[in-house]
Scaffold this motif. Structure first.
Motif, PDB file in Angstrom:
ATOM      1  N   VAL A  92      24.657  11.088  -1.307  1.00 12.97           N
ATOM      2  CA  VAL A  92      24.802  10.105  -2.387  1.00 12.97           C
ATOM      3  C   VAL A  92      23.434   9.592  -2.804  1.00 12.97           C
ATOM      4  N   MET A  93      22.592   9.248  -1.853  1.00 15.95           N
ATOM      5  CA  MET A  93      21.296   8.639  -2.155  1.00 15.95           C
ATOM      6  C   MET A  93      20.290   9.596  -2.789  1.00 15.95           C
ATOM      7  N   LYS A  94      20.468  10.889  -2.630  1.00 15.38           N
ATOM      8  CA  LYS A  94      19.503  11.807  -3.236  1.00 15.38           C
ATOM      9  C   LYS A  94      19.852  12.155  -4.683  1.00 15.38           C
ATOM     10  N   THR A  95      20.932  11.556  -5.222  1.00 17.43           N
ATOM     11  CA  THR A  95      21.297  11.783  -6.616  1.00 17.43           C
ATOM     12  C   THR A  95      20.311  11.038  -7.516  1.00 17.43           C
ATOM     13  N   LYS A  96      19.698  11.751  -8.434  1.00 20.26           N
ATOM     14  CA  LYS A  96      18.685  11.182  -9.336  1.00 20.26           C
ATOM     15  C   LYS A  96      19.352  10.450 -10.502  1.00 20.26           C
ATOM     16  N   GLY A  97      18.641   9.450 -11.045  1.00 22.71           N
ATOM     17  CA  GLY A  97      19.088   8.759 -12.244  1.00 22.71           C
ATOM     18  C   GLY A  97      19.817   7.456 -11.983  1.00 22.71           C
ATOM     19  N   PHE A  98      20.014   7.063 -10.726  1.00 28.24           N
ATOM     20  CA  PHE A  98      20.705   5.810 -10.409  1.00 28.24           C
ATOM     21  C   PHE A  98      19.849   4.991  -9.449  1.00 28.24           C
ATOM     22  N   ASP A  99      19.977   3.670  -9.564  1.00 21.52           N
ATOM     23  CA  ASP A  99      19.220   2.832  -8.636  1.00 21.52           C
ATOM     24  C   ASP A  99      19.929   2.789  -7.264  1.00 21.52           C
ATOM     25  N   GLU A 100      19.181   2.362  -6.284  1.00 18.07           N
ATOM     26  CA  GLU A 100      19.669   2.380  -4.900  1.00 18.07           C
ATOM     27  C   GLU A 100      20.907   1.498  -4.714  1.00 18.07           C
ATOM     28  N   PHE A 101      20.925   0.332  -5.349  1.00 23.94           N
ATOM     29  CA  PHE A 101      22.057  -0.580  -5.218  1.00 23.94           C
ATOM     30  C   PHE A 101      23.341   0.040  -5.767  1.00 23.94           C
ATOM     31  N   THR A 102      23.248   0.676  -6.912  1.00 24.83           N
ATOM     32  CA  THR A 102      24.405   1.313  -7.533  1.00 24.83           C
ATOM     33  C   THR A 102      24.927   2.453  -6.662  1.00 24.83           C
ATOM     34  N   LEU A 103      24.021   3.264  -6.126  1.00 27.12           N
ATOM     35  CA  LEU A 103      24.419   4.367  -5.253  1.00 27.12           C
ATOM     36  C   LEU A 103      25.052   3.833  -3.960  1.00 27.12           C
ATOM     37  N   ALA A 104      24.556   2.692  -3.479  1.00 26.15           N
ATOM     38  CA  ALA A 104      25.133   2.094  -2.270  1.00 26.15           C
ATOM     39  C   ALA A 104      26.578   1.666  -2.506  1.00 26.15           C
ATOM     40  N   LEU A 105      26.880   1.156  -3.721  1.00 27.46           N
ATOM     41  CA  LEU A 105      28.266   0.794  -4.052  1.00 27.46           C
ATOM     42  C   LEU A 105      29.167   2.028  -4.033  1.00 27.46           C
ATOM     43  N   ALA A 106      28.675   3.130  -4.599  1.00 23.21           N
ATOM     44  CA  ALA A 106      29.449   4.370  -4.597  1.00 23.21           C
ATOM     45  C   ALA A 106      29.652   4.880  -3.165  1.00 23.21           C
ATOM     46  N   PHE A 107      28.611   4.772  -2.362  1.00 25.58           N
ATOM     47  CA  PHE A 107      28.715   5.200  -0.966  1.00 25.58           C
ATOM     48  C   PHE A 107      29.780   4.378  -0.234  1.00 25.58           C
ATOM     49  N   ASP A 108      29.760   3.063  -0.408  1.00 26.27           N
ATOM     50  CA  ASP A 108      30.760   2.201   0.236  1.00 26.27           C
ATOM     51  C   ASP A 108      32.176   2.595  -0.176  1.00 26.27           C
ATOM     52  N   HIS A 109      32.366   2.886  -1.463  1.00 24.09           N
ATOM     53  CA  HIS A 109      33.681   3.316  -1.961  1.00 24.09           C
ATOM     54  C   HIS A 109      34.099   4.631  -1.294  1.00 24.09           C
ATOM     55  N   LEU A 110      33.164   5.558  -1.182  1.00 26.43           N
ATOM     56  CA  LEU A 110      33.489   6.857  -0.575  1.00 26.43           C
ATOM     57  C   LEU A 110      33.841   6.712   0.914  1.00 26.43           C
ATOM     58  N   VAL A 111      33.151   5.836   1.622  1.00 27.85           N
ATOM     59  CA  VAL A 111      33.451   5.623   3.041  1.00 27.85           C
ATOM     60  C   VAL A 111      34.857   5.047   3.206  1.00 27.85           C
ATOM     61  N   GLU A 112      35.242   4.138   2.313  1.00 28.99           N
ATOM     62  CA  GLU A 112      36.579   3.552   2.369  1.00 28.99           C
ATOM     63  C   GLU A 112      37.662   4.556   2.004  1.00 28.99           C
ATOM     64  N   ASN A 113      37.327   5.567   1.229  1.00 28.32           N
ATOM     65  CA  ASN A 113      38.285   6.579   0.774  1.00 28.32           C
ATOM     66  C   ASN A 113      37.836   7.951   1.265  1.00 28.32           C
ATOM     67  N   GLU A 114      38.220   8.281   2.483  1.00 31.54           N
ATOM     68  CA  GLU A 114      37.707   9.480   3.142  1.00 31.54           C
ATOM     69  C   GLU A 114      38.052  10.761   2.386  1.00 31.54           C
TER      70      GLU A 114
END
Length: 140
Positions: A92-114
């Motif tokens: 998730v974090m190596k995706t270009k074009g997004f800030d770290e905070f936004t990618l962290a939100l996506a990561f949290d969502h993905l962890v909650e939805n395996e």
């Protein structure tokens, strides 16, 4: 109930004084020759002969062993199927074009939805980016 020199009543024990020679001479000669007897409440000195297991017992052990093997395989499969959160974070974090905070939100969502996270991990770089854009548009 003991016999030979160990057979004494409570009166005898109270009346007599114990001499040092009583501690040394335990009567091992009589015991080793089998002259002394023990009561039926004491454990027998001879080892019991082991009985052979029946076929039913062997089949029961075989069934139990097979079931334990199946449980071990299921546990192994479950542990293999678990998502490695560290790998997900890195992807998730190596995706270009997004800030770290936004990618962290996506990561949290993905962890909650395996299941969603598993699908995300299978996708290529371009499809991951499209999924992230869709996620951010829906949650903006």
């Amino acid at each position: 109930m003991a016999t030979c020199q160990f057979a004494k009543s409570f009166d005898d024990i109270e009346k007599e004084t114990i001499a040092e020679s009583d501690f040394i001479d335990f009567g091992f000669a009589e015991v080793s020759k089998g002259k002394c007897t023990t009561s039926s409440s004491e454990a027998p000195t001879q080892a019991r002969a082991h009985r052979k297991r029946s076929r039913d017992e062997d089949e029961g052990y075989d069934k139990l062993s097979a079931q334990i093997g199946e449980v071990a395989l299921v546990i192994k499969k479950l542990s293999d199927d678990l998502l490695d959160v560290k790998d997900l974070y890195d992807e998730v974090m190596k995706t270009k074009g997004f800030d770290e905070f936004t990618l962290a939100l996506a990561f949290d969502h993905l962890v909650e939805n395996e299941n969603v996270a598993k699908v995300f991990m299978v996708k290529g770089t371009r499809l991951r980016r499209v999924w992230l854009e869709g996620f951010f548009n829906m949650n903006a």
